[in-house]
Enzyme design. Structure first.
Site, PDB file in Angstrom:
ATOM      1  N   GLN A  55       1.012  -0.993  -0.116  1.00  0.00           N
ATOM      2  CA  GLN A  55       0.081  -0.011   0.283  1.00  0.00           C
ATOM      3  C   GLN A  55       0.995   1.307  -0.236  1.00  0.00           C
ATOM      4  O   GLN A  55       0.091   2.757  -0.589  1.00  0.00           O
ATOM      5  CB  GLN A  55      -1.132   0.425   1.107  1.00  0.00           C
ATOM      6  CG  GLN A  55      -1.866  -0.605   0.673  1.00  0.00           C
ATOM      7  CD  GLN A  55      -2.878  -0.649   2.567  1.00  0.00           C
ATOM      8  OE1 GLN A  55      -2.487  -1.883   3.015  1.00  0.00           O
ATOM      9  NE2 GLN A  55      -3.853  -0.006   2.559  1.00  0.00           N
ATOM     10  N   LEU A  97      -7.669   1.432   3.885  1.00  0.00           N
ATOM     11  CA  LEU A  97      -6.754   2.747   3.987  1.00  0.00           C
ATOM     12  C   LEU A  97      -6.869   2.809   1.857  1.00  0.00           C
ATOM     13  O   LEU A  97      -7.147   4.323   1.795  1.00  0.00           O
ATOM     14  CB  LEU A  97      -5.678   2.253   4.781  1.00  0.00           C
ATOM     15  CG  LEU A  97      -5.747   2.234   5.708  1.00  0.00           C
ATOM     16  CD1 LEU A  97      -4.457   2.577   6.334  1.00  0.00           C
ATOM     17  CD2 LEU A  97      -7.043   3.479   6.519  1.00  0.00           C
TER      18      LEU A  97
HETATM   19 NI    NI Z   1      -6.296  -2.524   3.025  1.00  0.00          NI
END
Ligand code: NI
Length: 182
Positions: A51, A92
């Site tokens: 991420q 997120l």
């Molecule tokens: Ni995630």
């Protein structure tokens, strides 16, 4: 420590399969610290290196109420899984989107290296088990929206793209704090 930028769906870099970590050195420890800072600031209860555009098998988690028990997993592997649990998840990298998944195991045993490079095994259930499975998916280039229908996923992509067009970001709406954002 430094706060890192979190990639957002449908960024193709989120589809990268992460490489194993050869040695837990200072660079990996710095990555773990930066990821924890980024996760706490977001705020979220878990974050995978994927991420933050680092494609190595590292994830951090803290599901405690007070957010004071950080866990780091390097090269995590699930050794055992059992049961099934239905729970709502957020991510997120997919800001403001929440949906219920039925595909998570309710209890897992995970093996990994810790921040010092020491091997450990941990049994996890509840939110911790869900969180670890969600983050391990990220390391495979997989997102929680992949479990939803094509139609739903397309709608989510369009919604985020529209928000980014209008506000420059899609990150502003994480209002449902009762749902874990991982
Ligand atoms: Ni995630």
């Amino acid at each position: 420590m430094a706060k890192l930028n979190i990639l957002e769906f449908p960024d193709p870099r989120l589809r990268t399969v992460a490489r194993p970590v050869a040695a837990v050195d200072d660079e990996v420890r710095r990555l773990i610290d930066d990821m924890l800072e980024t996760m706490y600031a977001a705020p979220g209860v878990g974050l995978a290196a994927t991420q933050v555009d680092v494609h190595r098998r590292v994830l951090v988690v803290d599901v405690t109420q007070d957010q004071n028990q950080p866990l780091a997993f390097v090269n995590p592997e699930i050794l055992e899984r059992e049961g099934a649990v239905e729970a709502e998840e957020g991510c997120l990298s997919v800001p403001g989107i929440f949906d219920t998944l039925t595909s998570r195991s309710s209890r897992i045993v995970v093996r990994a290296l810790d921040r010092d490079g020491k091997r450990f095994e941990m049994e996890a259930d509840g939110l911790l088990a869900i969180c670890i499975q969600h983050e391990m998916d990220h390391l495979e280039g997989k997102l929680f929206v992949d479990y939803l229908s094509d139609l739903k996923r397309t709608r989510i992509r369009k919604k985020l793209e529209k928000e980014r067009r209008e506000n420059g970001t899609a990150s502003g709406r994480r209002e449902r704090s009762s749902v874990p954002v991982i």
